[in-house]
Design a protein around this motif. Sequence first.
Motif, PDB file in Angstrom:
ATOM      1  N   MET A 198       0.824  -1.200   0.000  1.00  0.00           N
ATOM      2  CA  MET A 198       0.000   0.000   0.000  1.00  0.00           C
ATOM      3  C   MET A 198       0.864   1.258   0.000  1.00  0.00           C
ATOM      4  O   MET A 198       0.580   2.221  -0.726  1.00  0.00           O
ATOM      5  N   ILE A 199       1.931   1.240   0.787  1.00  0.00           N
ATOM      6  CA  ILE A 199       2.832   2.392   0.835  1.00  0.00           C
ATOM      7  C   ILE A 199       3.468   2.637  -0.528  1.00  0.00           C
ATOM      8  O   ILE A 199       3.537   3.778  -1.008  1.00  0.00           O
ATOM      9  N   GLU A 200       3.943   1.579  -1.156  1.00  0.00           N
ATOM     10  CA  GLU A 200       4.556   1.716  -2.481  1.00  0.00           C
ATOM     11  C   GLU A 200       3.557   2.282  -3.494  1.00  0.00           C
ATOM     12  O   GLU A 200       3.900   3.139  -4.321  1.00  0.00           O
ATOM     13  N   ARG A 201       2.316   1.828  -3.403  1.00  0.00           N
ATOM     14  CA  ARG A 201       1.281   2.308  -4.330  1.00  0.00           C
ATOM     15  C   ARG A 201       0.972   3.786  -4.070  1.00  0.00           C
ATOM     16  O   ARG A 201       0.814   4.565  -5.014  1.00  0.00           O
ATOM     17  N   PHE A 202       0.916   4.157  -2.808  1.00  0.00           N
ATOM     18  CA  PHE A 202       0.637   5.559  -2.474  1.00  0.00           C
ATOM     19  C   PHE A 202       1.787   6.468  -2.888  1.00  0.00           C
ATOM     20  O   PHE A 202       1.570   7.584  -3.347  1.00  0.00           O
ATOM     21  N   LEU A 203       3.010   5.990  -2.729  1.00  0.00           N
ATOM     22  CA  LEU A 203       4.167   6.785  -3.140  1.00  0.00           C
ATOM     23  C   LEU A 203       4.206   6.952  -4.655  1.00  0.00           C
ATOM     24  O   LEU A 203       4.662   7.968  -5.175  1.00  0.00           O
ATOM     25  N   ARG A 204       3.700   5.963  -5.344  1.00  0.00           N
ATOM     26  CA  ARG A 204       3.731   5.979  -6.808  1.00  0.00           C
ATOM     27  C   ARG A 204       2.554   6.750  -7.405  1.00  0.00           C
ATOM     28  O   ARG A 204       2.714   7.497  -8.373  1.00  0.00           O
ATOM     29  N   GLU A 205       1.373   6.586  -6.811  1.00  0.00           N
ATOM     30  CA  GLU A 205       0.168   7.122  -7.435  1.00  0.00           C
ATOM     31  C   GLU A 205      -0.601   8.118  -6.566  1.00  0.00           C
ATOM     32  O   GLU A 205      -1.551   8.734  -7.047  1.00  0.00           O
ATOM     33  N   GLY A 206      -0.216   8.271  -5.314  1.00  0.00           N
ATOM     34  CA  GLY A 206      -1.013   9.053  -4.381  1.00  0.00           C
ATOM     35  C   GLY A 206      -0.862  10.554  -4.509  1.00  0.00           C
ATOM     36  O   GLY A 206      -0.016  11.062  -5.246  1.00  0.00           O
ATOM     37  N   THR A 207      -1.702  11.258  -3.772  1.00  0.00           N
ATOM     38  CA  THR A 207      -1.624  12.714  -3.698  1.00  0.00           C
ATOM     39  C   THR A 207      -0.415  13.114  -2.856  1.00  0.00           C
ATOM     40  O   THR A 207       0.250  12.257  -2.247  1.00  0.00           O
ATOM     41  N   LYS A 208      -0.159  14.393  -2.791  1.00  0.00           N
ATOM     42  CA  LYS A 208       0.964  14.879  -1.994  1.00  0.00           C
ATOM     43  C   LYS A 208       0.810  14.473  -0.534  1.00  0.00           C
ATOM     44  O   LYS A 208       1.781  14.050   0.121  1.00  0.00           O
ATOM     45  N   ALA A 209      -0.404  14.596   0.001  1.00  0.00           N
ATOM     46  CA  ALA A 209      -0.655  14.230   1.391  1.00  0.00           C
ATOM     47  C   ALA A 209      -0.447  12.738   1.613  1.00  0.00           C
ATOM     48  O   ALA A 209       0.106  12.309   2.639  1.00  0.00           O
ATOM     49  N   MET A 210      -0.893  11.918   0.665  1.00  0.00           N
ATOM     50  CA  MET A 210      -0.738  10.471   0.793  1.00  0.00           C
ATOM     51  C   MET A 210       0.740  10.075   0.762  1.00  0.00           C
ATOM     52  O   MET A 210       1.177   9.212   1.536  1.00  0.00           O
ATOM     53  N   LYS A 211       1.499  10.718  -0.089  1.00  0.00           N
ATOM     54  CA  LYS A 211       2.935  10.425  -0.160  1.00  0.00           C
ATOM     55  C   LYS A 211       3.637  10.841   1.124  1.00  0.00           C
ATOM     56  O   LYS A 211       4.536  10.147   1.615  1.00  0.00           O
ATOM     57  N   CYS A 212       3.208  11.965   1.688  1.00  0.00           N
ATOM     58  CA  CYS A 212       3.791  12.448   2.941  1.00  0.00           C
ATOM     59  C   CYS A 212       3.542  11.460   4.070  1.00  0.00           C
ATOM     60  O   CYS A 212       4.445  11.130   4.845  1.00  0.00           O
ATOM     61  N   ARG A 213       2.296  10.959   4.182  1.00  0.00           N
ATOM     62  CA  ARG A 213       1.970  10.004   5.233  1.00  0.00           C
ATOM     63  C   ARG A 213       2.697   8.677   5.012  1.00  0.00           C
ATOM     64  O   ARG A 213       3.115   8.015   5.972  1.00  0.00           O
ATOM     65  N   ALA A 214       2.865   8.277   3.753  1.00  0.00           N
ATOM     66  CA  ALA A 214       3.576   7.035   3.447  1.00  0.00           C
ATOM     67  C   ALA A 214       5.027   7.124   3.922  1.00  0.00           C
ATOM     68  O   ALA A 214       5.558   6.185   4.528  1.00  0.00           O
ATOM     69  N   ARG A 215       5.660   8.259   3.659  1.00  0.00           N
ATOM     70  CA  ARG A 215       7.045   8.440   4.109  1.00  0.00           C
ATOM     71  C   ARG A 215       7.121   8.470   5.636  1.00  0.00           C
ATOM     72  O   ARG A 215       8.088   7.962   6.226  1.00  0.00           O
ATOM     73  N   ALA A 216       6.110   9.044   6.273  1.00  0.00           N
ATOM     74  CA  ALA A 216       6.093   9.108   7.740  1.00  0.00           C
ATOM     75  C   ALA A 216       6.002   7.706   8.342  1.00  0.00           C
ATOM     76  O   ALA A 216       6.655   7.404   9.348  1.00  0.00           O
TER      77      ALA A 216
END
Length: 229
Positions: A198-216
């Motif tokens: 899920m994290i990889e998918r969010f980092l690849r396709e997500g919004t800025k907020a989703m990518k930020c939370r994935a990195r967190a």
Amino acid sequence: MTWAGTLLSVDAKATTRASLFGAVWMAGMSSVVRLGFGLAAGFGGENILRRMESLRHQLRRARWGLPLARVIAGEVGESKAAVGGLVLELFGDDVEVRKRAADVARRITERDGRLLEPYADELAGLLESLPVEESRTRWHLGLVVPRVAHTRAQRLRAARTMSLLAGDESNGVRCSAMEGLGLLALQEASLRDEAEEMIERFLREGTKAMKCRARAVMQLWTRSERQKK
């Protein structure tokens, strides 16, 4: 479509949602009422009633924001009776108050999720039954439910809900779902692969907020692994 998927679907019939919500409401209320009577008998009913009335008033103030939510969370966290009162508000009929109560619950679990652990099953059921229109409440509870899950069965149930919420139309709900699954994976190793995907998918396709939370979440995992060494 699965039963849980139907609960979270935009197209779920209003009558079905109302019926399911009513069942969850009754189950949750029974636990809170039992706790309330026990506390009242053991520690003085008048004190508890005053605290609960104060909580009710604060949740209904005209203005609402993060500072007030944090203040109330600090006050509620000092009393088991107040925690029970907060859960009562979560199962009430007022949609706005329910949203605010969920906000306070989220702030409480940021400090100590154990305070709401006695209500883990009821809160999980509430999140599953909330209509998509209550996106802000679902956003808050999407973090509360993983934080208070303290048995394997509760964590797996929460993970299934997070997987469904990850496809929600609300960006905030999707973010909480990803973060929630990441938190669950810290306690349940069997969830790690799903969380990583899920994290990889969010980092690849997500919004800025989703990518930020994935990195967190990735940073949280790294800190946890360092502490274990």
